[in-house]
Design a protein around this motif. Structure first.
Motif, PDB file in Angstrom:
ATOM      1  N   PHE A 107      -9.356 -16.670 -22.027  1.00  0.00           N
ATOM      2  CA  PHE A 107      -9.279 -15.804 -20.619  1.00  0.00           C
ATOM      3  C   PHE A 107     -10.440 -16.477 -20.015  1.00  0.00           C
ATOM      4  N   THR A 108     -10.540 -16.422 -18.777  1.00  0.00           N
ATOM      5  CA  THR A 108     -11.646 -16.145 -18.045  1.00  0.00           C
ATOM      6  C   THR A 108     -11.385 -15.257 -16.419  1.00  0.00           C
ATOM      7  N   PHE A 109     -12.192 -14.099 -16.422  1.00  0.00           N
ATOM      8  CA  PHE A 109     -11.673 -13.648 -15.376  1.00  0.00           C
ATOM      9  C   PHE A 109     -12.513 -14.101 -14.465  1.00  0.00           C
ATOM     10  N   THR A 110     -11.539 -14.860 -13.176  1.00  0.00           N
ATOM     11  CA  THR A 110     -12.686 -15.090 -11.862  1.00  0.00           C
ATOM     12  C   THR A 110     -12.188 -13.949 -10.065  1.00  0.00           C
ATOM     13  N   PRO A 111     -13.834 -13.322 -10.121  1.00  0.00           N
ATOM     14  CA  PRO A 111     -12.954 -12.388  -9.143  1.00  0.00           C
ATOM     15  C   PRO A 111     -13.163 -13.275  -7.515  1.00  0.00           C
TER      16      PRO A 111
END
Length: 237
Positions: A107-111
């Motif tokens: 998981f990688t949060f992309t703003p």
């Protein structure tokens, strides 16, 4: 269509539309932010116009995704005849196995590109949602199920049985798709509500809020941690 009535107001569960996404984003903020210990960490500047626009855009994108169902509760007043959206839920139908790469991708949060610096704490978002995503994948991997992704009611209308209406509608939706398993992520404070519908905890992850705030180990605070729990309900089809 599920429905109920209270004090000359009737409530009905109906399909939400794409035009409802702005109201849905507002309901989530009003219902969750006042009691959420992580909201101020994620959005240090509060619910700015940019943060709100990103929330609407995210819900709109999901609305257009296959296997996503938005349902809403509308309140109808006998005197005016006007309908008001007072609660909603987002359901994911997972009736077909996903490809292996989706399960193995970290998981990688992309703003959102429209956010200004300081409107979203990306480091905190990854620290919070990364472990939650891993817990979720561990539980649901390889299963056919319905996943309740969002579940919110306006604070002005809570206590009217709206949660029960939406939950019963989720049960009916699962049955209509031939699914006997329902998953959701719950906070510690919301768990008693879900327990009323026979949800059982299968896993939990605890986030160190003191560390995310930049505090020292052993620091005294009324909310040192935040627990997210994976709940499961089995129901006959």
């Amino acid at each position: 269509m599920a429905s109920s009535q209270s004090e000359n107001v009737s409530f009905h569960v109906v399909p939400a539309t794409e035009a409802d996404m702005e109201t849905a984003a507002r309901l989530v903020h009003e219902a969750i932010s006042p009691t959420s210990p992580i909201d101020s960490l994620l959005h240090p500047l509060g619910m700015t116009d940019g943060v709100f626009a990103a929330a609407v855009a995210g819900k709109t994108q999901q609305f257009r995704t296959d296997g996503t169902i938005y349902r809403k509760v509308v309140a109808s007043r006998d005197s005016s005849g006007d309908d008001e959206m007072v609660a909603f839920t987002r359901l994911y139908i997972r009736a077909v196995e996903r490809n292996e790469s989706e399960w193995n991708t970290p998981f990688t949060f992309t703003p959102d590109e429209g956010l200004e610096p300081g409107e979203l704490n990306v480091e905190a978002a990854n620290a919070i949602f990364g472990p939650i995503d891993a817990m979720k994948k561990k539980a649901i991997r390889g299963s056919r199920h319905l996943y309740i992704s969002l579940f919110a009611a306006s604070p002005d209308w809570q206590g009217k049985g709206l949660g029960r209406l939406l939950m019963e509608d989720a049960f009916s939706t699962a049955k209509a798709h031939g699914l006997d398993t329902i998953y959701l992520i719950s906070t510690e404070s919301a768990r008693p509500f879900y327990a009323k519908f026979d949800y059982e905890m299968v896993d939990t992850v605890t986030i160190d809020l003191v560390k995310l705030r930049g505090g020292s180990e052993g620091e005294k605070t009324d909310k040192p941690t935040h627990a997210s729990m994976m709940l499961l309900r089995k129901t006959p089809v």
